[in-house]
Design an enzyme around this catalytic site. Structure first.
Site, PDB file in Angstrom:
ATOM      1  N   CYS A   2     -34.094  60.504  28.034  1.00 58.80           N
ATOM      2  CA  CYS A   2     -35.411  61.105  28.011  1.00 58.80           C
ATOM      3  C   CYS A   2     -35.738  61.685  26.636  1.00 58.80           C
ATOM      4  O   CYS A   2     -34.851  62.043  25.873  1.00 58.80           O
ATOM      5  CB  CYS A   2     -35.573  62.199  29.039  1.00 58.80           C
ATOM      6  SG  CYS A   2     -35.016  61.742  30.669  1.00 58.80           S
ATOM      7  N   ARG A  27     -35.774  56.588  23.746  1.00 51.36           N
ATOM      8  CA  ARG A  27     -34.868  57.365  24.582  1.00 51.36           C
ATOM      9  C   ARG A  27     -35.068  57.101  26.072  1.00 51.36           C
ATOM     10  O   ARG A  27     -34.338  57.622  26.905  1.00 51.36           O
ATOM     11  CB  ARG A  27     -35.061  58.857  24.304  1.00 51.36           C
ATOM     12  CG  ARG A  27     -34.891  59.221  22.852  1.00 51.36           C
ATOM     13  CD  ARG A  27     -35.196  60.670  22.631  1.00 51.36           C
ATOM     14  NE  ARG A  27     -34.219  61.513  23.283  1.00 51.36           N
ATOM     15  CZ  ARG A  27     -33.068  61.872  22.773  1.00 51.36           C
ATOM     16  NH1 ARG A  27     -32.732  61.462  21.579  1.00 51.36           N
ATOM     17  NH2 ARG A  27     -32.232  62.639  23.433  1.00 51.36           N
ATOM     18  N   TRP A  75     -35.961  58.469  31.220  1.00 51.18           N
ATOM     19  CA  TRP A  75     -34.990  57.442  31.561  1.00 51.18           C
ATOM     20  C   TRP A  75     -34.303  57.968  32.816  1.00 51.18           C
ATOM     21  O   TRP A  75     -33.576  58.961  32.770  1.00 51.18           O
ATOM     22  CB  TRP A  75     -33.985  57.266  30.432  1.00 51.18           C
ATOM     23  CG  TRP A  75     -33.047  56.124  30.635  1.00 51.18           C
ATOM     24  CD1 TRP A  75     -33.298  54.795  30.446  1.00 51.18           C
ATOM     25  CD2 TRP A  75     -31.680  56.209  31.073  1.00 51.18           C
ATOM     26  NE1 TRP A  75     -32.181  54.055  30.739  1.00 51.18           N
ATOM     27  CE2 TRP A  75     -31.178  54.884  31.126  1.00 51.18           C
ATOM     28  CE3 TRP A  75     -30.835  57.249  31.439  1.00 51.18           C
ATOM     29  CZ2 TRP A  75     -29.871  54.590  31.522  1.00 51.18           C
ATOM     30  CZ3 TRP A  75     -29.538  56.965  31.830  1.00 51.18           C
ATOM     31  CH2 TRP A  75     -29.068  55.639  31.861  1.00 51.18           C
ATOM     32  N   ASN A 100     -34.259  66.930  29.385  1.00 50.07           N
ATOM     33  CA  ASN A 100     -33.439  65.786  28.991  1.00 50.07           C
ATOM     34  C   ASN A 100     -31.998  66.177  29.278  1.00 50.07           C
ATOM     35  O   ASN A 100     -31.535  67.199  28.790  1.00 50.07           O
ATOM     36  CB  ASN A 100     -33.672  65.520  27.493  1.00 50.07           C
ATOM     37  CG  ASN A 100     -32.589  64.656  26.866  1.00 50.07           C
ATOM     38  OD1 ASN A 100     -32.286  64.807  25.694  1.00 50.07           O
ATOM     39  ND2 ASN A 100     -32.009  63.764  27.614  1.00 50.07           N
ATOM     40  N   GLY A 101     -31.299  65.383  30.091  1.00 50.73           N
ATOM     41  CA  GLY A 101     -29.909  65.706  30.411  1.00 50.73           C
ATOM     42  C   GLY A 101     -29.684  65.649  31.906  1.00 50.73           C
ATOM     43  O   GLY A 101     -30.465  65.035  32.643  1.00 50.73           O
ATOM     44  N   GLU A 484     -20.198  41.271  20.476  1.00 52.94           N
ATOM     45  CA  GLU A 484     -21.500  41.790  20.063  1.00 52.94           C
ATOM     46  C   GLU A 484     -22.605  40.749  20.324  1.00 52.94           C
ATOM     47  O   GLU A 484     -23.697  41.097  20.777  1.00 52.94           O
ATOM     48  CB  GLU A 484     -21.437  42.195  18.579  1.00 52.94           C
ATOM     49  CG  GLU A 484     -22.719  42.709  17.973  1.00 52.94           C
ATOM     50  CD  GLU A 484     -23.314  43.928  18.669  1.00 52.94           C
ATOM     51  OE1 GLU A 484     -22.657  44.550  19.517  1.00 52.94           O
ATOM     52  OE2 GLU A 484     -24.489  44.239  18.373  1.00 52.94           O
ATOM     53  N   LYS A 488     -25.776  41.396  22.776  1.00 54.46           N
ATOM     54  CA  LYS A 488     -27.179  41.227  22.352  1.00 54.46           C
ATOM     55  C   LYS A 488     -27.917  40.333  23.339  1.00 54.46           C
ATOM     56  O   LYS A 488     -29.020  40.643  23.755  1.00 54.46           O
ATOM     57  CB  LYS A 488     -27.279  40.581  20.958  1.00 54.46           C
ATOM     58  CG  LYS A 488     -26.931  41.416  19.748  1.00 54.46           C
ATOM     59  CD  LYS A 488     -27.871  42.528  19.430  1.00 54.46           C
ATOM     60  CE  LYS A 488     -27.559  43.763  20.190  1.00 54.46           C
ATOM     61  NZ  LYS A 488     -26.709  44.750  19.650  1.00 54.46           N
ATOM     62  N   GLU A 491     -28.428  42.093  26.768  1.00 58.39           N
ATOM     63  CA  GLU A 491     -29.336  43.242  26.669  1.00 58.39           C
ATOM     64  C   GLU A 491     -30.805  42.834  26.685  1.00 58.39           C
ATOM     65  O   GLU A 491     -31.614  43.465  27.351  1.00 58.39           O
ATOM     66  CB  GLU A 491     -29.115  43.974  25.329  1.00 58.39           C
ATOM     67  CG  GLU A 491     -28.047  45.014  25.315  1.00 58.39           C
ATOM     68  CD  GLU A 491     -27.932  45.667  23.931  1.00 58.39           C
ATOM     69  OE1 GLU A 491     -27.832  46.887  23.893  1.00 58.39           O
ATOM     70  OE2 GLU A 491     -27.944  44.958  22.893  1.00 58.39           O
ATOM     71  N   HIS A 507      -6.648  31.181  30.416  1.00 60.59           N
ATOM     72  CA  HIS A 507      -6.100  32.078  31.427  1.00 60.59           C
ATOM     73  C   HIS A 507      -7.146  32.482  32.465  1.00 60.59           C
ATOM     74  O   HIS A 507      -6.990  33.490  33.137  1.00 60.59           O
ATOM     75  CB  HIS A 507      -5.488  33.314  30.763  1.00 60.59           C
ATOM     76  CG  HIS A 507      -4.341  32.980  29.873  1.00 60.59           C
ATOM     77  ND1 HIS A 507      -3.166  32.432  30.357  1.00 60.59           N
ATOM     78  CD2 HIS A 507      -4.187  33.041  28.529  1.00 60.59           C
ATOM     79  CE1 HIS A 507      -2.340  32.201  29.345  1.00 60.59           C
ATOM     80  NE2 HIS A 507      -2.946  32.570  28.219  1.00 60.59           N
ATOM     81  N   LYS A 606     -32.257  53.621  23.867  1.00 60.70           N
ATOM     82  CA  LYS A 606     -31.575  53.511  22.580  1.00 60.70           C
ATOM     83  C   LYS A 606     -30.531  54.607  22.396  1.00 60.70           C
ATOM     84  O   LYS A 606     -29.455  54.379  21.872  1.00 60.70           O
ATOM     85  CB  LYS A 606     -32.607  53.595  21.454  1.00 60.70           C
ATOM     86  CG  LYS A 606     -31.989  53.521  20.090  1.00 60.70           C
ATOM     87  CD  LYS A 606     -32.557  52.380  19.312  1.00 60.70           C
ATOM     88  CE  LYS A 606     -31.750  52.071  18.088  1.00 60.70           C
ATOM     89  NZ  LYS A 606     -30.841  50.942  18.294  1.00 60.70           N
TER      90      LYS A 606
HETATM   91  C1  G6P Z   1     -27.040  52.687  23.691  1.00 67.19           C
HETATM   92  C2  G6P Z   1     -27.796  51.692  22.831  1.00 67.19           C
HETATM   93  C3  G6P Z   1     -26.809  50.800  22.088  1.00 67.19           C
HETATM   94  C4  G6P Z   1     -25.837  51.644  21.280  1.00 67.19           C
HETATM   95  C5  G6P Z   1     -25.123  52.669  22.168  1.00 67.19           C
HETATM   96  C6  G6P Z   1     -24.325  53.665  21.340  1.00 67.19           C
HETATM   97  O1  G6P Z   1     -26.399  52.038  24.731  1.00 67.19           O
HETATM   98  O2  G6P Z   1     -28.659  50.917  23.621  1.00 67.19           O
HETATM   99  O3  G6P Z   1     -27.517  49.942  21.221  1.00 67.19           O
HETATM  100  O4  G6P Z   1     -24.897  50.818  20.673  1.00 67.19           O
HETATM  101  O5  G6P Z   1     -26.089  53.420  22.909  1.00 67.19           O
HETATM  102  O6  G6P Z   1     -25.221  54.420  20.573  1.00 67.19           O
HETATM  103  P1  G6P Z   1     -24.864  55.140  19.223  1.00 67.19           P
HETATM  104  O7  G6P Z   1     -26.147  55.808  18.816  1.00 67.19           O
HETATM  105  O8  G6P Z   1     -23.788  56.139  19.534  1.00 67.19           O
HETATM  106  O9  G6P Z   1     -24.407  54.112  18.268  1.00 67.19           O
END
Ligand code: G6P
Length: 611
Positions: A2, A27, A75, A100-101, A484, A488, A491, A507, A606
């Protein structure tokens, strides 16, 4: 997670609050709302399901205006995304709260408040906090005193902002665990979850500490610490330009951020490389003396930053004799850790606010189990940089797209700078540290070359749109690159994607291979190339369709089942960075073809400031 924003001004603030929310949407974006103290000291709110744009539209039909107010973009944690769960929450007609929290003890509090006659119209922990605040405000006849008492009863993490019709020129806030910042204006003040939210109106900020409660009025800011004692916190000036979050010529932030990588890498290297050595790149007390003593390293991070850590481990253990461990913060924070000698704790984070990473750092600090803590972080004044002994800043600039791109590649650059500094501190300049420096200097240009593959990858993406699953393969330090790439793709395109070390296929995952399963492999010309080629043959023999991003010199011959996309030869040390780029572009173009919301994919945010 949030996002929270608030204002106390002598001018109408609804547009300021909406702009703040737009900037905080990274957020969370399940629902949004605003509450304002309108003329005649009446508290009014408008809330809507969905993104801030939906709230803006609703406000155009149901305008409310005021000079004091709070706003929120959500969120969902407790209670599904729905208007009745959206913030601000009200207690009666006079008190509004945004949060937020997570208030962890909300079930007990809800029961108690129910016995006191409070009724609930949402499923959220925030409404419980609002009623509890109301209870204490009524008891003390003061919003500030009410907050000081209410916060004693909350357990969990929170950033709170409240307004009350009885004190129409005041916003009261509290911070424990989640970020909260005061924006200092002239004859007006603001509050927000981050600096970006307030940059259009000020560049002077006060960062609250954990446990702080503050009363913010037009001309005065009073702060009280965890013990309730009045304290002064410094005002810091932000150097962030307000234009840094413009979309410019790009359709999405993600694409803009992918293309910004040469610039972001250059900025991260700037002033840090001499001809043969890395210059000081760490801030904090005596960094080189600390690095000289390190005997073991623990890296902690989440998401994409965790993948950077995995590559970092590979480099550290290949080029030094220092054992290095990597773990996701949400696991590490709850696990008993054996004592280690002269441990350097490294956190990696784009935002510097990830709750699990912060909690893991806190745990290690409390048990005094490390020699020093170091953060690799993209946000200068974040909680992680403030809580760590040493910081190495990535200079990626604001990253808005939820899927991390330029933050990741600059984290890898920072890890290489750190590796070189570590070698220099322990052994002086060596051939490896010199090689690192020489390689890094050519990186921006190599990344630029690979970005030129964009049109080819755009066409390739068409082959993935109808797929439901994808497998990514890599070996050695390319395995985290594959992880990674898979992250991507899942996501932002919602295609189920997994990554495996290519040698592990036999395996289990090989059973999944058929003509419907695209397999993406990364094949730079490193020592493991021949091993990888054998693994690719295993796939081909089972009818799998391969897409291989390979070095020009890898001698991979394309055929019906194997599409080869050639990349320029790159030094081994740079390969993980360079090979990440085509995977980012692939995910982006597949998502575009699938029509998803690339910058704000469903269910994600994010910055994850809750557990
Ligand atoms: C969220 C974001 C990711 C990010 C992760 C860690 O899940 O969507 O893109 O890698 O948080 O965030 P940070 O700010 O600690 O890199």
């Amino acid at each position: 997670m949030c996002g929270i924003v608030g204002a106390v001004a002598q001018r109408p603030v609804s547009e300021i609050l909406l702009e703040g929310l737009r900037r905080l949407e990274y957020r969370g974006y399940d629902s949004a709302g605003v509450a304002l103290i309108t003329q005649g000291s009446k508290l009014k709110r408008v809330r809507s399901l969905g993104k801030v744009a939906a709230l803006t539209e609703k406000l155009a039909y149901e305008p409310i205006e005021g000079k004091v107010g709070i706003a929120h973009t959500r969120w969902a944690t407790h209670g599904k995304p729905a208007e009745y769960n959206a913030h601000p929450h009200f207690s009666g007609e006079d008190l509004a709260l945004v949060h937020n929290g997570i208030i962890e003890n909300y079930v007990e509090l809800r029961e108690r408040l129910g016995e006191l006659g409070y009724t609930f119209s949402s499923e959220t922990d925030t409404e419980v906090a609002t009623h509890l605040l109301d209870y204490h405000v009524k008891k003390s006849a003061s919003l500030l005193k009410g907050m000081l008492s209410a916060r004693q009863e909350f357990t969990g993490a929170y950033a709170l902002a409240a307004v009350c019709a009885d004190e129409p020129n005041t916003v009261v806030i509290a911070r424990q665990g989640s970020p909260l910042i005061i924006g200092v204006g002239i004859g007006e003040n603001f509050i927000g979850s981050d600096v970006q939210a307030m940059l259009p109106v000020t560049n002077r900020f006060i960062y609250l500490e954990n446990g702080d409660v503050a009363r913010v009025t037009l001309h005065k800011i009073e702060i009280f610490d965890a013990a309730g004692k009045a304290v002064e916190r410094p005002i810091r000036e932000s150097k962030l330009g307000d234009s840094s979050i413009d979309l410019g010529e790009y359709r999405h932030y993600m694409l803009k951020e992918i293309f910004e990588q040469p610039k972001a890498i250059t900025a991260t290297l700037e002033g840090r490389l001499a001809q043969h050595q890395v210059l000081s790149c760490l801030s904090g007390l005596n960094p080189m003396a600390v690095l000289a003593q390190v005997e073991e390293i623990q890296i902690i991070a989440c998401g994409t930053s965790y993948h950077a850590g995995l590559i970092g481990r590979h480099w550290i253990e290949t080029y030094t004799d220092i054992p290095c461990h990597v773990e996701v913060a949400s696991e590490y924070r709850y696990r008993r850790q054996p004592k280690r000698k002269n441990l350097l704790l490294i956190t990696i984070s784009q935002s510097g606010e990830t709750a699990d990473t912060l909690a893991a750092l806190e745990k290690v600090k409390q048990s005094q189990a490390c020699l020093a803590s170091l953060t690799i972080c993209n946000v200068m004044e974040s909680s992680l940089t403030r809580e760590s002994d040493l910081s190495l800043m990535t200079m990626a600039g604001p990253e808005i797209g939820v899927a991390s791109t330029k933050a990741f590649t600059t984290q890898l650059v920072a890890l290489q700078l750190l590796l070189a500094a570590l070698i220099q501190a322990q052994q002086g300049e060596t051939p490896v540290s010199r090689q690192l420096v020489a390689d890094l200097a050519q990186l921006p240009q190599l990344v630029q070359q690979v970005l030129a593959l964009n049109p080819v990858i755009e066409t390739l993406a068409e082959r993935f749109v109808e797929k439901h699953h994808a497998l990514f393969l890599g070996r050695g330090e390319q395995y985290p690159v594959a992880l990674e790439g898979a992250l991507k793709l899942k996501e932002i395109s919602y295609i189920h994607a997994e990554a495996y070390p290519a040698g592990e296929l036999k395996h289990g995952p090989l059973a999944l291979v058929d003509s419907e399963m695209p397999i993406i492999a990364v094949a730079p010309n490193t020592a493991l190339l021949e091993k990888l080629k054998s693994n690719l043959e295993e796939v081909r023999a089972r009818g799998g369709e391969l897409y291989v991003f390979a070095c020009k010199t890898a001698n991979l011959v394309p055929n019906e089942q194997m599409h080869v996309l050639e990349l320029p030869p790159v030094p081994d040390l740079l390969a993980p960075i360079v090979y990440t780029i085509p995977l980012q572009l692939l995910a982006y173009h597949v998502a575009i073809l699938k029509g998803t919301d690339v910058d704000k994919p469903r269910n994600l945010a994010k910055s994850v400031t809750v557990e």
